[in-house]
Design a protein around this motif. Structure first.
Motif, PDB file in Angstrom:
ATOM      1  N   GLN A  99       0.800  -1.220   0.000  1.00 18.71           N
ATOM      2  CA  GLN A  99       0.000   0.000   0.000  1.00 18.71           C
ATOM      3  C   GLN A  99       0.836   1.275   0.000  1.00 18.71           C
ATOM      4  OE1 GLN A  99      -2.945  -0.135   3.157  1.00 18.71           O
ATOM      5  NE2 GLN A  99      -3.427  -2.273   2.724  1.00 18.71           N
ATOM      6  N   MET A 100       2.150   1.147   0.165  1.00 17.72           N
ATOM      7  CA  MET A 100       3.002   2.334   0.239  1.00 17.72           C
ATOM      8  C   MET A 100       3.978   2.374  -0.921  1.00 17.72           C
ATOM      9  SD  MET A 100       3.580   2.350   4.328  1.00 17.72           S
ATOM     10  CE  MET A 100       3.215   0.608   4.444  1.00 17.72           C
ATOM     11  N   PRO A 101       3.787   3.289  -1.855  1.00 15.84           N
ATOM     12  CA  PRO A 101       4.662   3.348  -3.029  1.00 15.84           C
ATOM     13  C   PRO A 101       6.062   3.823  -2.679  1.00 15.84           C
ATOM     14  CG  PRO A 101       3.148   5.215  -3.008  1.00 15.84           C
ATOM     15  CD  PRO A 101       2.726   4.313  -1.892  1.00 15.84           C
ATOM     16  N   ALA A 102       7.072   3.172  -3.272  1.00 17.56           N
ATOM     17  CA  ALA A 102       8.455   3.613  -3.104  1.00 17.56           C
ATOM     18  C   ALA A 102       8.628   4.983  -3.737  1.00 17.56           C
ATOM     19  CB  ALA A 102       9.397   2.609  -3.750  1.00 17.56           C
ATOM     20  N   ARG A 103       9.475   5.785  -3.159  1.00 19.05           N
ATOM     21  CA  ARG A 103       9.718   7.105  -3.724  1.00 19.05           C
ATOM     22  C   ARG A 103      10.714   7.005  -4.872  1.00 19.05           C
ATOM     23  NH1 ARG A 103      10.232  12.245  -0.406  1.00 19.05           N
ATOM     24  NH2 ARG A 103       9.398  12.928  -2.413  1.00 19.05           N
ATOM     25  N   PRO A 104      10.594   7.892  -5.850  1.00 19.04           N
ATOM     26  CA  PRO A 104      11.459   7.817  -7.042  1.00 19.04           C
ATOM     27  C   PRO A 104      12.940   7.913  -6.699  1.00 19.04           C
ATOM     28  CG  PRO A 104       9.645   9.364  -7.395  1.00 19.04           C
ATOM     29  CD  PRO A 104       9.618   8.999  -5.940  1.00 19.04           C
ATOM     30  N   GLY A 105      13.727   7.088  -7.366  1.00 19.58           N
ATOM     31  CA  GLY A 105      15.173   7.199  -7.306  1.00 19.58           C
ATOM     32  C   GLY A 105      15.857   6.411  -6.213  1.00 19.58           C
ATOM     33  N   ILE A 106      15.103   5.800  -5.309  1.00 18.09           N
ATOM     34  CA  ILE A 106      15.736   5.116  -4.177  1.00 18.09           C
ATOM     35  C   ILE A 106      16.563   3.913  -4.641  1.00 18.09           C
ATOM     36  CG2 ILE A 106      15.349   3.819  -2.056  1.00 18.09           C
ATOM     37  CD1 ILE A 106      14.902   6.787  -1.713  1.00 18.09           C
ATOM     38  N   VAL A 107      15.955   3.022  -5.395  1.00 15.36           N
ATOM     39  CA  VAL A 107      16.679   1.827  -5.842  1.00 15.36           C
ATOM     40  C   VAL A 107      17.860   2.226  -6.711  1.00 15.36           C
ATOM     41  CG1 VAL A 107      16.529  -0.262  -7.237  1.00 15.36           C
ATOM     42  CG2 VAL A 107      14.691   0.297  -5.637  1.00 15.36           C
ATOM     43  N   ARG A 108      17.668   3.202  -7.575  1.00 14.74           N
ATOM     44  CA  ARG A 108      18.748   3.646  -8.470  1.00 14.74           C
ATOM     45  C   ARG A 108      19.960   4.145  -7.674  1.00 14.74           C
ATOM     46  NH1 ARG A 108      20.086   8.405  -9.409  1.00 14.74           N
ATOM     47  NH2 ARG A 108      18.089   9.328  -8.790  1.00 14.74           N
ATOM     48  N   ILE A 109      19.732   5.037  -6.695  1.00 15.32           N
ATOM     49  CA  ILE A 109      20.861   5.595  -5.944  1.00 15.32           C
ATOM     50  C   ILE A 109      21.494   4.542  -5.042  1.00 15.32           C
ATOM     51  CG2 ILE A 109      19.628   6.461  -3.908  1.00 15.32           C
ATOM     52  CD1 ILE A 109      22.283   8.431  -5.861  1.00 15.32           C
ATOM     53  N   VAL A 110      20.691   3.600  -4.532  1.00 15.38           N
ATOM     54  CA  VAL A 110      21.248   2.505  -3.730  1.00 15.38           C
ATOM     55  C   VAL A 110      22.188   1.663  -4.583  1.00 15.38           C
ATOM     56  CG1 VAL A 110      20.668   0.303  -2.611  1.00 15.38           C
ATOM     57  CG2 VAL A 110      19.423   2.399  -1.999  1.00 15.38           C
ATOM     58  N   ASP A 111      21.784   1.345  -5.806  1.00 14.69           N
ATOM     59  CA  ASP A 111      22.637   0.550  -6.687  1.00 14.69           C
ATOM     60  C   ASP A 111      23.916   1.296  -7.049  1.00 14.69           C
ATOM     61  OD1 ASP A 111      21.000  -1.649  -6.667  1.00 14.69           O
ATOM     62  OD2 ASP A 111      19.992  -1.178  -8.557  1.00 14.69           O
TER      63      ASP A 111
END
Length: 261
Positions: A99-111
């Motif tokens: 129910q809670m959408p991930a915020r843009p860019g999190i996975v990208r910057i983590v990688d």
């Protein structure tokens, strides 16, 4: 080895609106309390760091007497623990339901940070179980396993006190000049700045009108190609083009070194 330290709520996902607030209200209903926080109520309550602390604000003498609640401090502590346990269960169910959408860019910057050998951490006032559930939901279990998590009651004082960030820096074994924090609230920013940490603010649905003076960069999100970030404040003239990247984080650290020299 540099570190990238995220707050959780409002940074990794829009958890306050879609997770915490509904979980609080469901808990109040479970316990038969005549309380239902509106979004406006909750915006004010976010100035209080920590879920138990927000619920504790209900325990005024009048409220306690009117609802037959215990007045003794130890009994109230036990009651708050029961409320918070119920609230955490409702919150975890919301995470599992997506129910809670991930915020843009999190996975990208983590990688990007992982590939460059940066340490990764989350520092939050929320319960550790809630933080871990959101982190795994947003970045996946494999990436989440590489994070250090500092959360809940591991420090005596919660944000805007700097304790959680001071603990993170000590445990990660780095100096303040080797870390960048991502926060979404004024309380979180004040905590990070008080710990001596450079901070990016990604404003969230409840925090857009807060004071972010002292932030290295204020943006609408970390950004994606198809969902670019808007720059709201850029005192270091970093000028990210739609995305906050590892190069942006490095430039922030380099600006700190240049200022120190």
């Amino acid at each position: 080895m540099p570190a990238l330290i995220f707050d959780c709520d409002g940074v990794l996902a829009d958890t306050e609106r879609y997770g915490h607030l509904p979980a609080f209200n469901r808990t109040f209903a479970d316990f038969g309390l005549p309380v239902h926080w509106s979004e406006a109520d909750y915006a004010d309550l976010l100035r209080i760091g920590g879920g138990k602390e927000r619920m504790a604000s209900l325990l005024t003498p009048d409220f306690v007497a009117a609802n037959g609640l215990p007045a003794a401090p130890e009994a109230q502590k036990e009651l708050l623990a029961a409320w918070h346990k119920s609230k955490s269960q409702h919150y975890a169910a919301a995470v599992e339901d997506g129910q809670m959408p991930a915020r843009p860019g999190i996975v990208r910057i983590v990688d990007e940070a992982r590939s460059a050998g940066w340490q990764l951490a989350v520092a939050s006032t929320s319960a550790e179980s809630s933080v871990r559930a959101v982190l795994e939901h947003v970045v996946g279990p494999e990436r989440a396993a590489g994070f250090r998590i500092y959360a809940g009651d591991v420090v005596a004082r919660k944000k805007p006190a700097p304790d959680i960030y001071e603990l993170a820096i000590e445990d990660l074994g780095i100096s303040t000049k080797d870390a960048v924090v991502v926060e979404d609230s004024e309380n979180g920013l004040r905590a990070a700045l008080a710990a001596g940490l450079k901070t990016i603010v990604t404003v969230s649905s409840y925090t857009a009108g807060e004071n972010f003076g002292g932030a290295a960069l204020v943006v609408s999100s970390l950004g994606e190609i198809d969902e670019p970030a808007d720059i709201l404040s850029d005192p270091l003239a970093l000028r990210p083009r739609g995305e906050v990247t590892l190069a942006t984080l490095t430039a922030i650290l380099e600006s700190l070194e240049a200022k120190a020299s």
